[in-house]
Design an enzyme around this catalytic site. Structure first.
Site, short mmCIF file in Angstrom:
data_model
loop_
_atom_site.label_atom_id
_atom_site.label_comp_id
_atom_site.label_asym_id
_atom_site.label_seq_id
_atom_site.Cartn_x
_atom_site.Cartn_y
_atom_site.Cartn_z
N GLY A 1 21.62 37.43 -5.93
CA GLY A 1 20.81 36.26 -6.26
C GLY A 1 20.41 35.38 -5.09
O GLY A 1 20.28 34.16 -5.25
N ASN B 1 17.44 35.42 -3.57
CA ASN B 1 16.09 34.91 -3.88
C ASN B 1 16.17 33.83 -4.95
O ASN B 1 15.43 32.84 -4.91
CB ASN B 1 15.18 36.05 -4.32
CG ASN B 1 14.62 36.79 -3.13
OD1 ASN B 1 13.78 36.28 -2.40
ND2 ASN B 1 15.10 38.00 -2.90
N MET C 1 17.29 44.69 -11.66
CA MET C 1 17.18 46.14 -11.55
C MET C 1 17.15 46.80 -12.92
O MET C 1 18.03 47.60 -13.26
CB MET C 1 18.33 46.68 -10.70
CG MET C 1 18.28 46.18 -9.28
SD MET C 1 16.69 46.55 -8.50
CE MET C 1 16.95 45.97 -6.84
N HIS D 1 9.43 42.32 -4.03
CA HIS D 1 9.85 43.65 -3.60
C HIS D 1 9.83 43.67 -2.07
O HIS D 1 8.88 43.18 -1.45
CB HIS D 1 8.88 44.71 -4.16
CG HIS D 1 9.29 46.11 -3.79
ND1 HIS D 1 10.34 46.76 -4.39
CD2 HIS D 1 8.80 46.95 -2.84
CE1 HIS D 1 10.48 47.97 -3.85
NE2 HIS D 1 9.56 48.10 -2.91
#
Ligand code: GAR
Length: 217
Positions: free
Chosen positions: A13, A15, A92, A111
């Site tokens: 986590g 981001n 994911m 990404h």
């Protein structure tokens, strides 16, 4: 009015933390209203709680291959928090086309490659094997295809001959933490619009300096 954003994670986590930190600013156009993980052991959950953000788990493995049932449970949590936008941060798990379409234009992903190059798994390994001299990260809208969808923002780094997948990942991650909050700022601030497969913004392109790699003296 700030747009209400849920962040979906599966792991550490980082981001997510970048988005939470950015959203602390008073003039930021989005508020992070929930963090939802599909894995109970995701390290990001504790970070979200420590930051004062409600953290929830909708365990995907409980649903086996039934992605639609998982998404029904996920949607209920999103509804309970009044989420208007979704940011995937290392989430994911693939979505059904129905879920992606339901959130069309309202769900972002990040990404770690310059899409459309190197989608899917091991993007840094793919970049190194291809011998590219510049790589980076992409924030894009989610569509039913994996790591595709209209591109909102990209950031680039030079690739060195000495890079490994790990060192490249580390540098690209710094770019991710810069661009994801800025991309969400544009979306939540009403500064982007989708024109078919293209995302257009009302702000200008990046500043005029360009990146050339390798360095030519
Ligand atoms: C990030 O590098 C993100 O770009 C990547 O997973 C990592 C999650 O790290 N996502 C994908 O590869 C999606 N296809 P984080 O949990 O620290 O944000």
């Amino acid at each position: 009015m700030k747009r209400r954003v849920a962040i979906l994670i599966s792991g550490r986590g980082s981001n997510m933390s970048a988005l939470i930190n950015a959203a602390r600013a008073e003039d930021y156009p989005a508020a992070i209203v929930a963090v939802i993980s599909n894995r109970a052991e995701a390290a990001g959950l504790a970070k979200a709680t420590a930051a004062g953000i409600p953290a929830e788990v909708v365990e995907s493995k409980r649903f086996g291959k039934d992605r639609a049932a998982f998404e029904t449970a996920l949607q209920a949590v999103l509804d309970r928090h009044g989420a208007e936008l979704i940011c995937l941060g290392g989430f994911m798990r693939l979505f059904t086309a129905a879920f992606a379409e339901r959130w069309h234009g309202r769900m972002l992903n990040i990404h770690p490659s310059l899409l459309p190059a190197f989608p899917g798994l091991d993007p840094h390994g793919q970049a190194l094997r291809a011998g590219v001299k510049i790589s980076g990260a992409t924030v894009h809208f989610v569509t039913p295809e994996t790591d595709a969808g209209p591109i909102l923002m990209q950031g680039a780094v030079a690739v060195s001959d000495h890079d490994t997948a790990a060192t490249l990942a580390e540098r690209v991650l710094e770019v991710e933490h810069r661009i994801y909050p800025e991309a969400l700022r544009l979306l939540a601030g009403g500064k982007v619009r989708l024109v078919g497969d293209i995302c257009a913004t009302t702000v200008g392109a990046g500043t005029g300096n360009f990146l050339i790699s390798p360095l030519v003296c």
